[in-house]
Design a protein around this motif. Structure first.
Motif, PDB file in Angstrom:
ATOM      1  N   GLY A 279      67.590  76.551 -11.829  1.00 14.79           N
ATOM      2  CA  GLY A 279      67.302  76.960 -10.457  1.00 14.79           C
ATOM      3  C   GLY A 279      68.418  76.573  -9.499  1.00 14.79           C
ATOM      4  O   GLY A 279      69.224  75.681  -9.781  1.00 14.79           O
ATOM      5  N   TRP A 280      68.472  77.266  -8.382  1.00 16.33           N
ATOM      6  CA  TRP A 280      69.464  76.985  -7.335  1.00 16.33           C
ATOM      7  C   TRP A 280      68.748  76.398  -6.130  1.00 16.33           C
ATOM      8  O   TRP A 280      67.696  76.899  -5.718  1.00 16.33           O
ATOM      9  N   TYR A 281      69.347  75.342  -5.544  1.00 15.16           N
ATOM     10  CA  TYR A 281      68.677  74.633  -4.465  1.00 15.16           C
ATOM     11  C   TYR A 281      69.671  74.266  -3.357  1.00 15.16           C
ATOM     12  O   TYR A 281      70.804  73.875  -3.639  1.00 15.16           O
ATOM     13  N   LEU A 282      69.200  74.406  -2.120  1.00 13.51           N
ATOM     14  CA  LEU A 282      69.994  73.966  -0.975  1.00 13.51           C
ATOM     15  C   LEU A 282      69.803  72.468  -0.827  1.00 13.51           C
ATOM     16  O   LEU A 282      68.679  71.991  -0.670  1.00 13.51           O
ATOM     17  N   VAL A 283      70.896  71.722  -0.880  1.00 13.59           N
ATOM     18  CA  VAL A 283      70.822  70.266  -0.811  1.00 13.59           C
ATOM     19  C   VAL A 283      71.862  69.721   0.156  1.00 13.59           C
ATOM     20  O   VAL A 283      72.826  70.394   0.506  1.00 13.59           O
TER      21      VAL A 283
ATOM     22  N   SER B  22      69.798  65.572  -1.781  1.00 17.72           N
ATOM     23  CA  SER B  22      68.420  65.714  -1.318  1.00 17.72           C
ATOM     24  C   SER B  22      68.186  67.157  -0.904  1.00 17.72           C
ATOM     25  O   SER B  22      69.002  67.746  -0.198  1.00 17.72           O
ATOM     26  N   SER B  23      67.060  67.727  -1.362  1.00 15.07           N
ATOM     27  CA  SER B  23      66.698  69.074  -0.903  1.00 15.07           C
ATOM     28  C   SER B  23      65.749  69.006   0.293  1.00 15.07           C
ATOM     29  O   SER B  23      65.312  70.041   0.800  1.00 15.07           O
ATOM     30  N   LYS B  24      65.453  67.801   0.745  1.00 12.32           N
ATOM     31  CA  LYS B  24      64.670  67.623   1.972  1.00 12.32           C
ATOM     32  C   LYS B  24      65.645  67.661   3.152  1.00 12.32           C
ATOM     33  O   LYS B  24      65.886  66.657   3.830  1.00 12.32           O
ATOM     34  N   THR B  25      66.217  68.829   3.374  1.00  6.55           N
ATOM     35  CA  THR B  25      67.347  68.952   4.300  1.00  6.55           C
ATOM     36  C   THR B  25      66.976  68.668   5.752  1.00  6.55           C
ATOM     37  O   THR B  25      67.812  68.206   6.522  1.00  6.55           O
ATOM     38  N   ASN B  26      65.728  68.940   6.127  1.00  4.95           N
ATOM     39  CA  ASN B  26      65.351  68.761   7.531  1.00  4.95           C
ATOM     40  C   ASN B  26      65.488  67.317   7.994  1.00  4.95           C
ATOM     41  O   ASN B  26      65.720  67.065   9.184  1.00  4.95           O
ATOM     42  N   ARG B  27      65.379  66.376   7.087  1.00  7.47           N
ATOM     43  CA  ARG B  27      65.439  64.975   7.507  1.00  7.47           C
ATOM     44  C   ARG B  27      66.850  64.556   7.928  1.00  7.47           C
ATOM     45  O   ARG B  27      67.037  63.495   8.514  1.00  7.47           O
ATOM     46  N   PHE B  28      67.824  65.393   7.642  1.00  7.07           N
ATOM     47  CA  PHE B  28      69.205  65.099   8.037  1.00  7.07           C
ATOM     48  C   PHE B  28      69.586  65.822   9.336  1.00  7.07           C
ATOM     49  O   PHE B  28      70.728  65.729   9.781  1.00  7.07           O
TER      50      PHE B  28
END
Length: 278
Positions: free
Chosen positions: A111-115, A129-135
């Protein structure tokens, strides 16, 4: 100081059996393995390298360009999932680790993921981290209304596409402002259309208002020239048809053909618009 996860310009100090030792002006050193040593070099030369930790957690340099560096966002492919987390391909011999706790949803092999890449404070390793909003933080904005910005498509919602703005802020492109296919990870140019209460950013692709007339007028002219001087569109055409053909809103289309008509470049008739013969 040699920066982990960054490009560093370092001095070639000495040539050894395992490779070249490079150093900064503070006495710090790092090995550039033989596989990355340039064909020609001189002791004392400056060389730009990317610095990271190898599979044995030793600091190492490479001339290979990674897909992502510390503090950046990028789409990466998952090569493997273990009991500890996912391992992502970021263009180097070593893979980039994404622990389960940093996965927005479970990653799967292939799979491809925005990190986002960052340095873990506990381990001092580069991780993802794919929890990008926290950055992202909109508390203090570094952009203004109508400013052109760099965008990365983050994740879709029911009302539009969330985007990362200049790598710092979270913005939203509403569905009625999207006139092209957008996928997560796409890099785009946009404009800050509006700043709403709470520093929420409304983003538009392209330019706004009067600035939008000229590019759209040019696009319509190009379409006319490619279609023998005729387009079966006018100011009464269905907005979805305009969107499919020209990738612009009906409002932008009407402004553009109005400009072209005033310039006596086109004729507007019931069956469509015609390019006037010069």
């Amino acid at each position: 100081m040699i920066q982990l996860g960054e490009y560093n310009t370092l001095e070639i100090l000495r040539d050894t059996e395992p490779g070249l030792f490079l150093g900064d002006n503070e006495g710090n050193e790092v090995l550039l393995p033989n596989r990355y040593v340039p064909a020609q070099f001189n002791i004392g030369d400056q060389i730009e390298v990317f610095v990271y930790l190898d599979n044995e957690e030793r600091i190492i340099a490479t001339t290979t360009t990674p897909f992502i560096k510390n503090g950046e966002f990028a789409m990466l492919r998952c090569n493997e999932v273990s009991k500890y987390g996912a391992f992502l391909d970021f263009g180097l011999v070593k893979e980039l680790f994404c622990p389960f706790k940093e996965q927005a949803f479970p990653m799967k092999k292939g799979g491809w993921y925005l990190v986002r890449c960052y340095i873990d404070e506990k381990t001092e390793r580069l991780v993802a981290s794919s929890k990008t909003n926290r950055f992202l933080d909109n508390t203090t904005l570094t952009v203004e209304q109508f400013e052109e910005v760099d965008l990365i498509a983050s994740h879709p919602s029911d009302i539009g596409m969330n985007v990362i703005v200049n790598g710092k802020h979270l913005g939203l492109i509403y569905n009625d402002n999207i006139f092209q296919d957008i996928s997560v990870g796409d890099k785009l140019k946009g404009i800050v259309k509006k700043i709403r209460p709470g520093n929420k950013l409304d983003i538009a692709l392209g330019q706004i208002g009067y600035r939008n007339i000229e590019p759209n007028a040019k696009k319509i002219l190009e379409e006319l020239e490619d279609n023998s001087g005729f387009l079966a569109l006018n100011d009464k055409s269905d907005p979805e048809v305009i969107k499919d053909i020209l990738q612009m809103s009906k409002k932008s289309f009407k402004k553009a053909i109005g400009t072209l008509y005033k310039q006596k470049t086109i004729l507007i008739k019931e069956d469509g618009i015609y390019l006037k013969k010069q």
